[in-house]
Design an enzyme around this catalytic site. Sequence first.
Site, PDB file in Angstrom:
ATOM      1  N   ASP A   1      -2.828  -6.355  -1.437  1.00 42.96           N
ATOM      2  CA  ASP A   1      -2.263  -7.672  -1.144  1.00 42.96           C
ATOM      3  C   ASP A   1      -2.819  -8.631  -2.181  1.00 42.96           C
ATOM      4  O   ASP A   1      -4.049  -8.774  -2.302  1.00 42.96           O
ATOM      5  CB  ASP A   1      -2.683  -8.133   0.260  1.00 42.96           C
TER       6      ASP A   1
ATOM      7  N   GLU B   1       7.074  -8.794   2.785  1.00 46.59           N
ATOM      8  CA  GLU B   1       5.850  -9.506   2.387  1.00 46.59           C
ATOM      9  C   GLU B   1       5.823  -9.748   0.883  1.00 46.59           C
ATOM     10  O   GLU B   1       5.820  -8.783   0.112  1.00 46.59           O
ATOM     11  CB  GLU B   1       4.616  -8.671   2.791  1.00 46.59           C
TER      12      GLU B   1
ATOM     13  N   HIS C   1      -2.723   0.739   3.461  1.00 43.74           N
ATOM     14  CA  HIS C   1      -3.966   0.330   2.786  1.00 43.74           C
ATOM     15  C   HIS C   1      -5.073   1.370   2.960  1.00 43.74           C
ATOM     16  O   HIS C   1      -6.020   1.379   2.178  1.00 43.74           O
ATOM     17  CB  HIS C   1      -4.457  -1.017   3.315  1.00 43.74           C
TER      18      HIS C   1
ATOM     19  N   HIS D   1       2.496  -7.936  -0.787  1.00 42.87           N
ATOM     20  CA  HIS D   1       2.071  -6.539  -0.612  1.00 42.87           C
ATOM     21  C   HIS D   1       2.812  -5.602  -1.574  1.00 42.87           C
ATOM     22  O   HIS D   1       4.041  -5.564  -1.592  1.00 42.87           O
ATOM     23  CB  HIS D   1       2.341  -6.107   0.839  1.00 42.87           C
TER      24      HIS D   1
HETATM   25  C1  LIG Z   1       0.003  -7.993   6.713  1.00 44.99           C
HETATM   26  C2  LIG Z   1      -0.585  -7.419   5.480  1.00 44.99           C
HETATM   27  N1  LIG Z   1      -1.903  -7.808   5.214  1.00 44.99           N
HETATM   28  C3  LIG Z   1      -0.378  -5.938   5.281  1.00 44.99           C
HETATM   29  O1  LIG Z   1      -1.203  -5.340   4.651  1.00 44.99           O
HETATM   30  N2  LIG Z   1       0.721  -5.351   5.774  1.00 44.99           N
HETATM   31  C4  LIG Z   1       0.992  -3.965   5.536  1.00 44.99           C
HETATM   32  C5  LIG Z   1       2.377  -3.573   5.896  1.00 44.99           C
HETATM   33  C6  LIG Z   1      -0.008  -3.060   6.195  1.00 44.99           C
HETATM   34  O2  LIG Z   1      -0.575  -3.361   7.237  1.00 44.99           O
HETATM   35  O3  LIG Z   1      -0.157  -1.962   5.636  1.00 44.99           O
HETATM   36 ZN   LIG Z   2      -0.756  -5.216   2.464  1.00 44.05          ZN
END
Ligand SMILES: C[C@@H](N)C(=O)N[C@H](C)C(=O)O
Ligand SMILES: [Zn+2]
Length: 239
Positions: A144, A206, A137, A209
């Site tokens: 997400d 997920e 991110h 995501h």
């Molecule tokens: C858990 C979720 N919000 C998320 O963004 N997971 C990915 C793998 C991340 O942390 O980049």
């Molecule tokens: Zn994510």
Amino acid sequence: MKPYQQIIIQDCGEPLVKIPLETFVVETPHAYQKLGAPYHLSAIDSPYYLRQSVLERLLTAQLLLQDNYPNWKILIFDAYRPVEVQQFMVDYSFNQLLKERRLNQHSLSAEQHQSILTEVYQFWAAPSLDPATPPPHSTGAALDITLVNETGTWVNMGSEIDEISPRSYPNYFENSSDPTEQNYHQNRQILSKVMKTAGFQQHPNEWWHFSWGDQLWAWLTNQQQNKTPIIAKYGRYLC
Ligand SMILES: C[C@@H](N)C(=O)N[C@H](C)C(=O)O
Ligand SMILES: [Zn+2]
């Protein structure tokens, strides 16, 4: 280190752009801001930014969705996430697991500590500051999301976003004989189909995501095709 983190990054220098919030649905206040996540430590102090091409693909995904489900929309739960916020959410999720299990951080053995952290890292990327292994991110390439229907109600996907459990796996309900659970699976399929048609890849653990252009996207794409391997287009966004 996760296998996808070995993918080489050659950042194309595309800017982060503001997501037009009126086109999508967002939660206000944002879930992590509500928890006190330190957005103020970053020059980009809002989660609602994406790299330009990622935003263009997201707009395409929503149009594809509306071909079959007029007036449904994509709800953006989270998008750009500074590394400081990634660290905050990893710590928060770790502490939540301790709370649920009535464990005290100070009486954990080293093995218990490591095992809970491993669970957290199944769902959260490590808050790495190493340019070779950015949290997805923090590149502005990952988001997400879920869906809202024509009445503005969240479409039921059968588990909460960010839930640390196997129910978060995209195909968790695939073989269920329960009609309600079959419906959760269909709803997840609607989301993943429009996103994948727009070019995104989905995180294997997920349902919510997706990303385009980051290391995980390149790694998953390489797994699926027998062509010259691709590299990542985006590293950690540096202002
Ligand atoms: C858990 C979720 N919000 C998320 O963004 N997971 C990915 C793998 C991340 O942390 O980049
Ligand atoms: Zn994510």
